[in-house]
Scaffold this active site. Structure first.
Site, PDB file in Angstrom:
ATOM      1  N   ASN A   7     -29.323  41.391  -9.204  1.00 32.38           N
ATOM      2  CA  ASN A   7     -29.898  41.161  -7.867  1.00 32.38           C
ATOM      3  C   ASN A   7     -30.408  39.729  -7.873  1.00 32.38           C
ATOM      4  O   ASN A   7     -31.444  39.426  -8.439  1.00 32.38           O
ATOM      5  CB  ASN A   7     -31.033  42.162  -7.620  1.00 32.38           C
ATOM      6  CG  ASN A   7     -31.615  42.024  -6.228  1.00 32.38           C
ATOM      7  OD1 ASN A   7     -31.295  41.082  -5.499  1.00 32.38           O
ATOM      8  ND2 ASN A   7     -32.468  42.948  -5.871  1.00 32.38           N
ATOM      9  N   ARG A  99     -25.961  43.130  -5.933  1.00 36.95           N
ATOM     10  CA  ARG A  99     -26.567  43.524  -4.660  1.00 36.95           C
ATOM     11  C   ARG A  99     -26.356  42.374  -3.681  1.00 36.95           C
ATOM     12  O   ARG A  99     -26.737  41.237  -3.969  1.00 36.95           O
ATOM     13  CB  ARG A  99     -28.053  43.784  -4.844  1.00 36.95           C
ATOM     14  CG  ARG A  99     -28.736  44.008  -3.537  1.00 36.95           C
ATOM     15  CD  ARG A  99     -30.171  44.410  -3.721  1.00 36.95           C
ATOM     16  NE  ARG A  99     -30.735  44.720  -2.420  1.00 36.95           N
ATOM     17  CZ  ARG A  99     -31.752  44.060  -1.866  1.00 36.95           C
ATOM     18  NH1 ARG A  99     -32.343  43.073  -2.505  1.00 36.95           N
ATOM     19  NH2 ARG A  99     -32.191  44.404  -0.690  1.00 36.95           N
ATOM     20  N   HIS A 188     -31.686  48.108   3.531  1.00 37.45           N
ATOM     21  CA  HIS A 188     -32.130  49.122   2.558  1.00 37.45           C
ATOM     22  C   HIS A 188     -31.102  50.263   2.437  1.00 37.45           C
ATOM     23  O   HIS A 188     -31.452  51.382   2.053  1.00 37.45           O
ATOM     24  CB  HIS A 188     -33.470  49.765   2.962  1.00 37.45           C
ATOM     25  CG  HIS A 188     -34.655  48.838   2.888  1.00 37.45           C
ATOM     26  ND1 HIS A 188     -35.692  48.905   3.787  1.00 37.45           N
ATOM     27  CD2 HIS A 188     -34.983  47.859   2.022  1.00 37.45           C
ATOM     28  CE1 HIS A 188     -36.608  48.006   3.489  1.00 37.45           C
ATOM     29  NE2 HIS A 188     -36.188  47.345   2.411  1.00 37.45           N
ATOM     30  N   ARG A 247     -44.461  41.747   7.317  1.00 36.07           N
ATOM     31  CA  ARG A 247     -43.603  41.635   8.503  1.00 36.07           C
ATOM     32  C   ARG A 247     -44.119  42.557   9.606  1.00 36.07           C
ATOM     33  O   ARG A 247     -44.603  43.645   9.336  1.00 36.07           O
ATOM     34  CB  ARG A 247     -42.159  42.015   8.161  1.00 36.07           C
ATOM     35  CG  ARG A 247     -41.424  40.901   7.450  1.00 36.07           C
ATOM     36  CD  ARG A 247     -40.022  41.332   7.080  1.00 36.07           C
ATOM     37  NE  ARG A 247     -39.873  41.410   5.645  1.00 36.07           N
ATOM     38  CZ  ARG A 247     -38.914  42.091   5.027  1.00 36.07           C
ATOM     39  NH1 ARG A 247     -38.039  42.778   5.722  1.00 36.07           N
ATOM     40  NH2 ARG A 247     -38.840  42.090   3.726  1.00 36.07           N
ATOM     41  N   GLU A 390     -32.405  51.639  -6.790  1.00 31.37           N
ATOM     42  CA  GLU A 390     -31.264  50.907  -6.241  1.00 31.37           C
ATOM     43  C   GLU A 390     -30.315  50.436  -7.331  1.00 31.37           C
ATOM     44  O   GLU A 390     -29.105  50.426  -7.138  1.00 31.37           O
ATOM     45  CB  GLU A 390     -31.763  49.720  -5.395  1.00 31.37           C
ATOM     46  CG  GLU A 390     -32.335  50.206  -4.062  1.00 31.37           C
ATOM     47  CD  GLU A 390     -33.050  49.145  -3.267  1.00 31.37           C
ATOM     48  OE1 GLU A 390     -34.217  48.859  -3.601  1.00 31.37           O
ATOM     49  OE2 GLU A 390     -32.465  48.599  -2.331  1.00 31.37           O
TER      50      GLU A 390
END
Ligand code: AMP
Length: 403
Positions: A7, A99, A188, A247, A390
């Site tokens: 990643n 990823r 996601h 956010r 993940e």
């Protein structure tokens, strides 16, 4: 088969090494502050495969790493060098799973990387300016370092490519979709897909109507039926939907026009505001749920309101997605906050009997790992906690692609 999952972020590199089909990683690590003026930090862990419960052997280094190439070289050195070396030679790695954040409308599934795929990832830079360039850099460096390995891309957006058009289109002039591809993409995806599959297996219902709730630094929800994403709360970018660490989540676009017009903000300032200064940080002064929870315990009113807004937004989306799904078999909490914060789960599940949700308050407070069913007496829909993973999901998708 040896699988390296990478990643690659703008200044970081996370990795896990699997000896597939063993789902426990053999090694993992994180490199931070790549290309910074100060030294980069590197944490590398080697797990005891005979005893996965044993603590890993960990080493930490600080060293100058000017770019991703030198960082990955360093990772290879750690993977291959005695005493902690896992392999003898980089050629032993059969697959590198990357990823990649944005696959646009081009990628609805995991794919082998070739020149065409790289060109498509490059074309999507405009849609994911912070992530796709870093992801592509990771791919190019891995191609040079592991020329024998198959390179595979796993896209964060791919799982949501099953959204029907009435769910993914905004009510903007059609040309903006047709010419600029402005639509809902969702993110996601690897996490939503992974926990939805685990939930369906647990429920022994391949047609399960699920609402997956990923609450980490970034937060999003998805309505999933029969393993297909039908709607999701993030959109064109990762700003819409739930309240997140920093956010904003959903905000009336009129607010942005007001900021840009009468209040004189620049586009860059609005971006900083929405991405880095809003969410729980903007509401409470802290972005880590553990800090906010401590403030709440100390009687901080801002922390209390922030928790309520955070949970209220999730509850609104549960109502919306129960309608999208035509009923509900389970909600699934996952990621840092979803897995660990009992108060968030309690606030979300309060007075949700209409949807069949009953939370067992005692089970909710217990700290356990693995899949947990927190449903109380009389529940018609389950409340589940399923740890997301993940990296494991990426390794599995690589293995499946190779057949
Ligand atoms: P993730 O993006 O899944 O790594 O989640 C990171 C976020 O999870 C952190 O910013 C924290 O707010 C939250 N988190 C991690 N551990 C806990 C915990 N024990 N209790 C509450 N929140 C937590």
């Amino acid at each position: 088969m040896n699988i390296l999952v990478l990643n690659s972020g703008s200044s970081s590199l996370k990795y896990q090494f699997f000896r597939w089909p063993n789902p426990q990683p053999v090694g993992s690590g994180l490199v931070e502050r790549i290309g910074a003026n100060t030294d980069a930090s590197l944490t590398h862990k080697v797990f005891n495969s005979a005893n996965p419960a044993a603590p890993p052997v960990e080493r930490r280094d600080s060293l100058p790493l000017p770019d991703h190439e030198t960082a990955l070289h360093e990772v290879v050195r750690l993977l291959t060098e005695p005493p902690g070396g896992i392999i003898q030679n980089p050629d032993e790695i059969a697959v590198v799973g990357h990823r990649v954040v944005h696959g646009g409308e081009t990628f609805a599934a995991t794919t082998f990387i070739n020149e065409e795929v790289k060109a498509a990832i490059r074309r999507l830079f405009a849609l994911a300016p912070l992530h796709n360039p870093a992801n592509l850099r990771g791919i190019e460096v891995a191609e040079r370092l592991f020329p024998q390995a198959r390179q595979v891309a796993v896209f964060d957006t791919a799982f949501h490519q099953t959204l029907p058009e009435y769910a993914f289109r905004y009510a903007l002039p059609t040309a903006l979709y047709a010419e600029q591809r402005i639509r809902k993409y969702g993110f996601h995806g690897t996490s939503h897909q992974y926990v939805a599959a685990q939930a369906a297996e647990y429920l022994q219902n391949s047609d399960a109507r699920l609402i997956t709730i990923h609450l980490g630094n970034g937060c999003s929800m998805a309505a999933v039926r029969a393993g297909r994403s039908l709607d999701t709360s993030m959109g064109f970018g990762p700003l819409s939907g739930l309240v997140m660490g920093t956010r904003s989540g959903d905000v009336d676009p009129s607010v942005l026009l007001h900021l840009l017009g009468p209040l004189g903000y620049s586009a860059g300032q609005v971006s900083t505001l929405l991405n880095q200064e809003s969410g729980m940080l903007g509401l409470s002064g802290a972005n880590d749920m553990r800090d906010i929870s401590r403030a709440l315990a100390a009687g901080d009113a801002r922390a209390q309101l922030a928790y309520e807004i955070y949970a209220y937004r999730i509850r609104q989306y549960i109502g919306a997605y129960a309608a999208v799904l035509g009923g509900l078999d389970a909600i699934v909490f996952t990621a840092g906050v979803g897995e660990n914060d009992a108060l968030v789960r309690r606030l979300v599940c309060r007075e949700m009997s209409f949807f069949g949700l009953e939370l067992d308050e005692e089970l909710n407070e217990q700290r356990e790992s693995g899949l947990r069913d927190l449903s109380g007496v009389g529940a018609r829909a389950r409340v589940l906690v399923i740890p997301t993973n993940e990296e494991l999901a990426i390794a599995r998708q690589c293995a499946e692609l190779l057949g």
